[in-house]
Design an enzyme around this catalytic site. Sequence first.
Site, mmCIF file in Angstrom:
data_model
loop_
_atom_site.group_PDB
_atom_site.id
_atom_site.type_symbol
_atom_site.label_atom_id
_atom_site.label_comp_id
_atom_site.label_asym_id
_atom_site.label_seq_id
_atom_site.Cartn_x
_atom_site.Cartn_y
_atom_site.Cartn_z
ATOM 1 N N TYR A 134 0.853 -1.189 0.000
ATOM 2 C CA TYR A 134 0.000 0.000 0.000
ATOM 3 C C TYR A 134 0.885 1.233 0.000
ATOM 4 C CZ TYR A 134 -3.768 3.166 1.666
ATOM 5 O OH TYR A 134 -4.685 4.184 1.823
ATOM 6 N N LYS A 162 -1.713 -1.518 -3.727
ATOM 7 C CA LYS A 162 -2.728 -0.465 -3.704
ATOM 8 C C LYS A 162 -1.968 0.840 -3.895
ATOM 9 C CE LYS A 162 -6.142 1.781 -0.691
ATOM 10 N NZ LYS A 162 -6.730 1.826 0.666
#
Length: 292
Positions: A134, A162
């Site tokens: 992320y 992400k």
Amino acid sequence: MNFGQVITAMVTPFDKNENIAWDEVTRITEWLIETGSDGIVVAGTTGESPALTVEEKIALFRHVARTANGRATVIAGTGSNSTAATVELTKQASECGVDGILLVAPYYNKPSQAGLYEHFRTVAAATELPIMLYNIPGRTGVNMSADTVVRLAEISNIVAIKEASGDFVQASDIVRRTPDDFYLYSGDDKNTLPLMAVGAHGVVSVASHLIGNEMKQMVAAFTAGDHQAARALHEQWLDVFEDLFIAPNPVPVKYALAALGYGDERVRLPLVPATEQQKIELAQIVKKVRAR
């Protein structure tokens, strides 16, 4: 590992005493599955992870995994700015029945790219579960470069990222240089369609709490090659994507979701509820969602 294309970063509902409202956790999980979520992130930023205890996170992982029961992938948010603490929580999460792990880049201490690589490599070695990285430099203070992501993608259980840097060139570079079975997800609803145009697989969404089916339709339309339909949905809901961030996440989405009958607007300090003016703006979102 394909976590799905529309993954919701789920809120953590609290009761009037600011304890986790377990019945609402169940209701929201069911709601997300019913409205198109392929996967659910538990105890991510939208779930107020900085304000949750380790014990609460473990209980959430178990509860949502048990509730989903294979109908959606469940991804445990275990990342922090301490590698040792992240390793320990990841090991515990791996015993909770979840399908994967979400690891945010270490925040505040601003490691170098070499430090980022070693952090994620060390955590990946502590679990057999697939890992989604992320990257959100606006919150962490450090950007994971494409070079670092490409190196990490060589580790067998690091399978996705992400990407919430807002840098489309960087995202495109990651897609171009990583294997076909390494998936890039948009970390911002408003950037989902543009990022899919450069190779993103899907989105880790906040708006899908409210318009999950529409997010699913947009992503499916683009994947099927119906770019005009995908663009029409993007434009139709762009104001929702924007307005869900008029206050720090998850304050707006919790208010809107509660207005639809799920959970409560309560957040834990240091977050505070939406202001009266923000509530007026968010009421327009709720009205639009109800009218669709």
